[in-house]
Design a protein around this motif. Structure first.
Motif, mmCIF file in Angstrom:
data_model
loop_
_atom_site.group_PDB
_atom_site.id
_atom_site.type_symbol
_atom_site.label_atom_id
_atom_site.label_comp_id
_atom_site.label_asym_id
_atom_site.label_seq_id
_atom_site.Cartn_x
_atom_site.Cartn_y
_atom_site.Cartn_z
ATOM 1 N N GLY A 209 45.130 33.854 35.278
ATOM 2 C CA GLY A 209 44.844 34.572 34.047
ATOM 3 C C GLY A 209 44.654 36.052 34.312
ATOM 4 N N PRO A 210 44.500 36.860 33.272
ATOM 5 C CA PRO A 210 44.246 38.291 33.462
ATOM 6 C C PRO A 210 42.867 38.532 34.068
ATOM 7 C CG PRO A 210 43.993 37.687 31.155
ATOM 8 C CD PRO A 210 44.527 36.474 31.855
ATOM 9 N N THR A 211 42.765 39.564 34.881
ATOM 10 C CA THR A 211 41.480 39.968 35.447
ATOM 11 C C THR A 211 40.839 40.961 34.489
ATOM 12 O OG1 THR A 211 42.306 39.664 37.697
ATOM 13 C CG2 THR A 211 40.332 41.017 37.430
ATOM 14 N N ILE A 212 39.718 40.562 33.911
ATOM 15 C CA ILE A 212 39.048 41.368 32.882
ATOM 16 C C ILE A 212 37.645 41.700 33.367
ATOM 17 C CG2 ILE A 212 38.269 41.424 30.488
ATOM 18 C CD1 ILE A 212 40.531 39.454 29.829
ATOM 19 N N ASN A 213 37.366 42.977 33.554
ATOM 20 C CA ASN A 213 36.088 43.403 34.113
ATOM 21 C C ASN A 213 34.972 43.337 33.084
ATOM 22 O OD1 ASN A 213 37.149 43.872 36.622
ATOM 23 N ND2 ASN A 213 36.981 46.107 36.541
ATOM 24 N N ASP A 214 33.872 42.723 33.491
ATOM 25 C CA ASP A 214 32.677 42.657 32.659
ATOM 26 C C ASP A 214 32.026 44.041 32.577
ATOM 27 O OD1 ASP A 214 30.296 41.030 31.467
ATOM 28 O OD2 ASP A 214 29.410 42.240 33.071
ATOM 29 N N PRO A 215 31.643 44.492 31.387
ATOM 30 C CA PRO A 215 31.086 45.855 31.245
ATOM 31 C C PRO A 215 29.824 46.092 32.074
ATOM 32 C CG PRO A 215 31.717 44.983 29.104
ATOM 33 C CD PRO A 215 31.839 43.844 30.077
ATOM 34 N N GLU A 216 28.912 45.125 32.119
ATOM 35 C CA GLU A 216 27.660 45.339 32.841
ATOM 36 C C GLU A 216 27.896 45.435 34.341
ATOM 37 O OE1 GLU A 216 23.131 43.534 33.254
ATOM 38 O OE2 GLU A 216 24.811 42.158 32.896
ATOM 39 N N VAL A 217 28.663 44.497 34.903
ATOM 40 C CA VAL A 217 28.942 44.542 36.342
ATOM 41 C C VAL A 217 29.712 45.816 36.681
ATOM 42 C CG1 VAL A 217 30.028 43.362 38.281
ATOM 43 C CG2 VAL A 217 28.962 42.018 36.461
ATOM 44 N N THR A 218 30.629 46.204 35.807
ATOM 45 C CA THR A 218 31.382 47.443 36.012
ATOM 46 C C THR A 218 30.449 48.642 36.058
ATOM 47 O OG1 THR A 218 33.329 46.522 34.915
ATOM 48 C CG2 THR A 218 33.200 48.917 35.072
ATOM 49 N N ASP A 219 29.457 48.667 35.189
ATOM 50 C CA ASP A 219 28.512 49.781 35.155
ATOM 51 C C ASP A 219 27.750 49.896 36.475
ATOM 52 O OD1 ASP A 219 27.092 51.914 33.642
ATOM 53 O OD2 ASP A 219 25.368 50.582 33.904
ATOM 54 N N PHE A 220 27.306 48.786 37.022
ATOM 55 C CA PHE A 220 26.618 48.819 38.319
ATOM 56 C C PHE A 220 27.561 49.316 39.418
ATOM 57 C CE2 PHE A 220 23.881 45.493 36.271
ATOM 58 C CZ PHE A 220 22.705 46.221 36.309
ATOM 59 N N SER B 227 40.586 36.669 39.114
ATOM 60 C CA SER B 227 40.440 36.427 37.679
ATOM 61 C C SER B 227 39.764 35.093 37.394
ATOM 62 C CB SER B 227 41.817 36.451 37.002
ATOM 63 O OG SER B 227 42.659 35.426 37.522
ATOM 64 N N GLU B 228 39.924 34.107 38.285
ATOM 65 C CA GLU B 228 39.312 32.798 38.072
ATOM 66 C C GLU B 228 37.795 32.874 38.051
ATOM 67 O OE1 GLU B 228 41.050 29.889 37.479
ATOM 68 O OE2 GLU B 228 42.774 31.235 37.369
ATOM 69 N N TYR B 229 37.219 33.762 38.863
ATOM 70 C CA TYR B 229 35.763 33.914 38.877
ATOM 71 C C TYR B 229 35.263 34.458 37.541
ATOM 72 C CZ TYR B 229 36.486 33.413 43.928
ATOM 73 O OH TYR B 229 36.854 32.955 45.164
ATOM 74 N N GLY B 230 36.065 35.360 36.956
ATOM 75 C CA GLY B 230 35.680 35.965 35.689
ATOM 76 C C GLY B 230 35.626 34.986 34.531
ATOM 77 N N LEU B 231 36.264 33.836 34.677
ATOM 78 C CA LEU B 231 36.178 32.790 33.647
ATOM 79 C C LEU B 231 34.861 32.039 33.718
ATOM 80 C CD1 LEU B 231 39.784 31.299 33.947
ATOM 81 C CD2 LEU B 231 38.924 32.793 32.129
ATOM 82 N N LYS B 232 34.138 32.182 34.850
ATOM 83 C CA LYS B 232 32.902 31.434 35.067
ATOM 84 C C LYS B 232 31.649 32.295 35.030
ATOM 85 C CE LYS B 232 35.212 27.612 35.827
ATOM 86 N NZ LYS B 232 35.128 26.451 34.913
ATOM 87 N N VAL B 233 31.720 33.500 35.597
ATOM 88 C CA VAL B 233 30.550 34.390 35.653
ATOM 89 C C VAL B 233 31.000 35.824 35.381
ATOM 90 C CG1 VAL B 233 29.349 32.901 37.317
ATOM 91 C CG2 VAL B 233 30.757 34.797 38.141
#
Length: 389
Positions: free
Chosen positions: A295-306, A333-339
């Motif tokens: 799947g697409p790799t989509i960065n979480d805003p909070e983790v990105t901020d850190f 991207s697989e990790y981003g589907l879980k956490v």
């Protein structure tokens, strides 16, 4: 945390490890010696580790000064089937295999981050989990780790991929879509073979396959919203046996890429409808098989901020590269589907040291001087997250 002192102290180790792994590449699901060396290095540091998954994966843990959440840092380990032609004194000794995508850098940065985090463990709470993941190049390793429960206690995840498209010392780390999905489809066309001089007695599979390829392009131009990015590519067509026989069968193999999970979910149905509809219009039939790979790799805003705060401290105020996203894919991207997860792209391009070749080139090389800062980026992102939760 004295970043400059940490960088100086650990730079030689970082380069030594990168060159060792570069010289000893192993392909996906065969990373036996790579895994062995990682384990030896972690043991020498006094860092707890264990084997993970059904392959050669390793997960290490470093506990801080108080209980807290668990933050995971990830590096992939596998090499590519590429015959190296760099001339480097530490070039691959495993002929036909090469770390041409920078995974040697990823392993060594995470090992160096382990040394740093172990050294400063009194400065953070919680636990850092360091995941050395096999088989990224075949889209297998991340799912294997997830199935093995590696993420079960993880609150968030961060990874780094070295990148040759922009200058060494710059980092691209932004929220939202960063890397595309990568799925595969194949289409089998069934027509009716016959003599080349009597096409009226046949159903020409070559004509049908050609029409399918043309019509598949309307998915992007007429079915996907103009503000979305999507690619539908047919990379292989096989049909026919000789010049005077009209082919009765054809085979097409292709890929799709996009940044939206919603767009991705529609593609299988769109491709199937068009392929079968076109085939029917030509009196043929078509079988469609669609394989969901990444799947697409989509960065979480909070983790990105850190991570951005860490990058600013390590690389300076102007760390952010002018780079939007890439159509390449990653099984991160697989990790981003879980956490909640985020990946950073670390620039390693530098003409002065010959680092000008793209990923997967047999000439691929990197500016090693920035890798220790990548290790610091790993460490500081983890510390920033853990001390804020």
């Amino acid at each position: 945390m004295d970043l400059e002192s940490l960088a100086k102290r650990h730079n030689d180790y970082q380069i030594e490890m990168r060159r060792y792994f570069h010289a000893h590449p192993e392909p996906s699901r065969q990373e036996k010696e790579t895994s062995k060396r990682i384990g030896e290095e972690l043991t020498a540091m006094g860092v707890k580790w264990e084997k993970a998954g059904t392959g050669y994966g390793i997960v290490a843990t470093i506990d801080g000064n108080a209980p807290g959440k668990t933050f995971m840092l990830r590096a992939d380990m596998d090499a590519l089937e590429v015959l190296e032609d760099t001339g480097a004194p530490y070039a691959s000794v495993n002929k036909g295999y090469m770390h041409a995508c920078g995974h040697d850098c990823h392993i060594s940065m995470l090992l160096t981050a382990a040394k740093i985090l172990n050294e400063i463990r009194s400065e953070f709470k919680g636990r850092v989990k360091l995941a050395f993941q096999p088989a990224e190049e075949v889209a297998w390793g991340a799912r294997d780790f997830i199935d093995a429960g590696v993420l079960d206690d993880v609150a968030a995840c961060f990874g780094i991929h070295v990148w040759s498209d922009f200058d060494a010392g710059q980092v691209s780390i932004k929220p939202g879509p960063r890397m595309a999905s990568a799925d595969m489809f194949d289409i089998k066309v069934h027509g009716k073979a016959g003599h080349g001089s009597q096409p009226h007695q046949t159903v020409d599979a070559v004509v049908v396959a050609s029409a399918i390829v043309q019509n598949l392009q309307t998915i992007v131009s007429r079915e996907v919203a103009p503000n979305e990015t999507c690619v539908v590519s047919v990379g292989k067509i096989e049909s026919g046996t000789r010049f005077n026989i009209i082919a009765g069968e054809a085979y097409l193999l292709g890929t799709t890429r996009c940044f939206s999970r919603e767009v991705r979910n529609e593609l299988e149905g769109q491709i199937t409808r068009i392929a079968q509809g076109v085939a029917s219009a030509y009196r043929a039939t078509a079988e469609v098989n669609y394989t969901y790979m990444l799947g697409p790799t989509i960065n979480d805003p909070e983790v990105t901020d850190f991570a951005q705060k860490a990058a600013r401290a390590v690389f300076g105020e102007n760390f952010q590269a002018s780079y939007e996203f890439t159509m390449g894919a990653e099984d991160f991207s697989e990790y981003g589907l879980k956490v909640p997860s985020a990946i950073a792209l670390l620039g390693v391009r530098n003409e002065a040291c010959g680092s000008i070749w793209p990923q997967h080139s047999n000439h691929y090389c990197v500016d090693e001087s920035v890798l220790v800062k990548g290790a610091l980026l790993h460490a500081m992102t983890a510390v920033n997250f853990l001390n804020s939760h």
